[in-house]
Write a protein that holds these residues in place. Structure first.
Motif, PDB file in Angstrom:
ATOM      1  N   ASP A   1      40.612  32.530  44.185  1.00 44.67           N
ATOM      2  CA  ASP A   1      40.801  31.926  42.805  1.00 44.67           C
ATOM      3  C   ASP A   1      40.238  33.015  41.603  1.00 44.67           C
ATOM      4  O   ASP A   1      40.417  32.404  40.391  1.00 44.67           O
ATOM      5  CB  ASP A   1      40.174  30.742  42.788  1.00 44.67           C
ATOM      6  CG  ASP A   1      38.864  30.495  43.277  1.00 44.67           C
ATOM      7  OD1 ASP A   1      38.464  31.759  43.882  1.00 44.67           O
ATOM      8  OD2 ASP A   1      38.050  29.885  43.106  1.00 44.67           O
TER       9      ASP A   1
ATOM     10  N   GLU B   1      40.818  36.454  39.344  1.00 46.57           N
ATOM     11  CA  GLU B   1      41.680  37.722  39.425  1.00 46.57           C
ATOM     12  C   GLU B   1      41.208  38.882  39.025  1.00 46.57           C
ATOM     13  O   GLU B   1      40.023  39.186  38.399  1.00 46.57           O
ATOM     14  CB  GLU B   1      42.379  37.400  37.883  1.00 46.57           C
ATOM     15  CG  GLU B   1      43.357  38.522  37.430  1.00 46.57           C
ATOM     16  CD  GLU B   1      44.018  38.146  36.295  1.00 46.57           C
ATOM     17  OE1 GLU B   1      44.501  39.185  35.490  1.00 46.57           O
ATOM     18  OE2 GLU B   1      44.048  37.203  35.738  1.00 46.57           O
TER      19      GLU B   1
ATOM     20  N   LYS C   1      36.911  29.403  36.733  1.00 48.09           N
ATOM     21  CA  LYS C   1      38.342  28.838  36.158  1.00 48.09           C
ATOM     22  C   LYS C   1      38.548  30.106  35.166  1.00 48.09           C
ATOM     23  O   LYS C   1      37.804  30.329  34.148  1.00 48.09           O
ATOM     24  CB  LYS C   1      37.959  27.831  35.106  1.00 48.09           C
ATOM     25  CG  LYS C   1      39.000  27.224  34.103  1.00 48.09           C
ATOM     26  CD  LYS C   1      38.838  25.928  33.686  1.00 48.09           C
ATOM     27  CE  LYS C   1      39.754  25.538  32.773  1.00 48.09           C
ATOM     28  NZ  LYS C   1      39.391  24.491  31.777  1.00 48.09           N
ATOM     29  N   ASP C   2      39.761  30.699  35.182  1.00 39.72           N
ATOM     30  CA  ASP C   2      40.037  31.690  34.411  1.00 39.72           C
ATOM     31  C   ASP C   2      39.130  32.827  34.425  1.00 39.72           C
ATOM     32  O   ASP C   2      38.970  33.495  33.456  1.00 39.72           O
ATOM     33  CB  ASP C   2      40.205  31.272  32.752  1.00 39.72           C
ATOM     34  CG  ASP C   2      41.423  30.095  32.710  1.00 39.72           C
ATOM     35  OD1 ASP C   2      42.274  30.246  33.281  1.00 39.72           O
ATOM     36  OD2 ASP C   2      41.064  29.192  31.643  1.00 39.72           O
ATOM     37  N   TRP C   3      38.835  33.150  35.587  1.00 41.42           N
ATOM     38  CA  TRP C   3      37.871  34.349  35.838  1.00 41.42           C
ATOM     39  C   TRP C   3      38.708  35.519  36.263  1.00 41.42           C
ATOM     40  O   TRP C   3      39.281  35.442  36.720  1.00 41.42           O
ATOM     41  CB  TRP C   3      36.871  33.836  36.971  1.00 41.42           C
ATOM     42  CG  TRP C   3      35.825  34.789  37.299  1.00 41.42           C
ATOM     43  CD1 TRP C   3      35.690  35.666  38.249  1.00 41.42           C
ATOM     44  CD2 TRP C   3      34.742  34.774  36.250  1.00 41.42           C
ATOM     45  NE1 TRP C   3      34.435  36.536  37.930  1.00 41.42           N
ATOM     46  CE2 TRP C   3      33.743  35.826  36.907  1.00 41.42           C
ATOM     47  CE3 TRP C   3      34.129  34.189  35.176  1.00 41.42           C
ATOM     48  CZ2 TRP C   3      32.581  35.939  36.317  1.00 41.42           C
ATOM     49  CZ3 TRP C   3      32.807  34.506  34.636  1.00 41.42           C
ATOM     50  CH2 TRP C   3      32.030  35.570  35.156  1.00 41.42           C
ATOM     51  N   ILE C   4      37.988  36.489  35.471  1.00 37.90           N
ATOM     52  CA  ILE C   4      38.823  37.703  35.469  1.00 37.90           C
ATOM     53  C   ILE C   4      37.550  38.870  35.825  1.00 37.90           C
ATOM     54  O   ILE C   4      36.643  38.987  35.218  1.00 37.90           O
ATOM     55  CB  ILE C   4      39.559  38.140  34.325  1.00 37.90           C
ATOM     56  CG1 ILE C   4      40.419  37.094  34.013  1.00 37.90           C
ATOM     57  CG2 ILE C   4      40.040  39.733  34.365  1.00 37.90           C
ATOM     58  CD1 ILE C   4      41.093  37.506  32.528  1.00 37.90           C
TER      59      ILE C   4
ATOM     60  N   ASN D   1      34.407  38.220  32.407  1.00 36.02           N
ATOM     61  CA  ASN D   1      34.454  37.521  31.435  1.00 36.02           C
ATOM     62  C   ASN D   1      33.462  36.356  31.656  1.00 36.02           C
ATOM     63  O   ASN D   1      33.742  35.488  31.118  1.00 36.02           O
ATOM     64  CB  ASN D   1      35.856  37.037  31.154  1.00 36.02           C
ATOM     65  CG  ASN D   1      36.566  36.149  32.056  1.00 36.02           C
ATOM     66  OD1 ASN D   1      36.010  36.144  33.460  1.00 36.02           O
ATOM     67  ND2 ASN D   1      37.551  35.336  31.992  1.00 36.02           N
TER      68      ASN D   1
END
Length: 180
Positions: free
Chosen positions: A55, A57, A94-97, A116
């Protein structure tokens, strides 16, 4: 039982880190340098982390084929794993890069790992490689592995820096490896 289990895992993790730090400080740790394809080595580590953390990126960018680099493969993998594991550990996913970049610049091979997560917003990055920190109760969990990264990088006579990422705004680690 879950709370007790989490506490025991944290105690084991801290004990392991303290033992590793103590070992590096009290024993002569040698390097076994060999020529390896650095881009393949890093790509394999990212592949492992991305499979386990599906989960998140993960982006790997290499400007050109780096070719062979003479390093201690086991020690260098430990550095990459430590930085990636710390990035993954504190994520809310959540929206992890996580971006990893490898490039040649001014006679050096530059490895950049950035994410991030807002972990460096509240601290001065000069202290992230300290063995102990009084910043808050959980910083020891973060810093101990980074302290070991710094020790390994110093053994190679390389440089490692921590700062805030321009692209992703948060944590950024840069490793500089002199090349011929």
């Amino acid at each position: 039982i879950n709370i007790l289990n989490n506490i025991l895992v944290k105690i084991w993790d801290l004990s392991s880190k303290l033992f590793s730090a103590s070992y590096y400080e009290t024993h002569e740790v040698g390097l076994y340098k060999e020529k390896i394809l650095l881009d393949n080595l890093i790509n394999n580590e990212i592949d492992i982390f991305s499979r386990v953390n599906w989960d998140i990126e993960f982006n790997f960018d290499i400007e050109e084929k780096i070719g062979f680099v003479e390093i201690d493969k086991i020690q260098f993998v430990q550095v990459i794993e430590n930085i990636l594991a710390n990035a993954v550990k504190f994520v809310n996913k959540k929206d992890w890069i996580i971006n990893v970049t490898v490039k040649k610049l001014n006679g050096k091979l530059i490895v950049i790992i950035e994410d991030n997560w807002k972990g460096f917003v509240w601290i001065t990055t000069e202290s992230v490689f300290d063995k102990y920190s009084t910043w808050n109760w959980w910083s020891v969990w973060l810093w101990m592995w980074l302290y070991l990264c710094k020790k390994i990088i110093n053994m190679h006579n390389w440089e490692i820096y921590a700062n805030v990422s321009d692209e992703l705004w948060w944590a950024k680690f840069t490793i500089e490896i002199p090349i011929d």
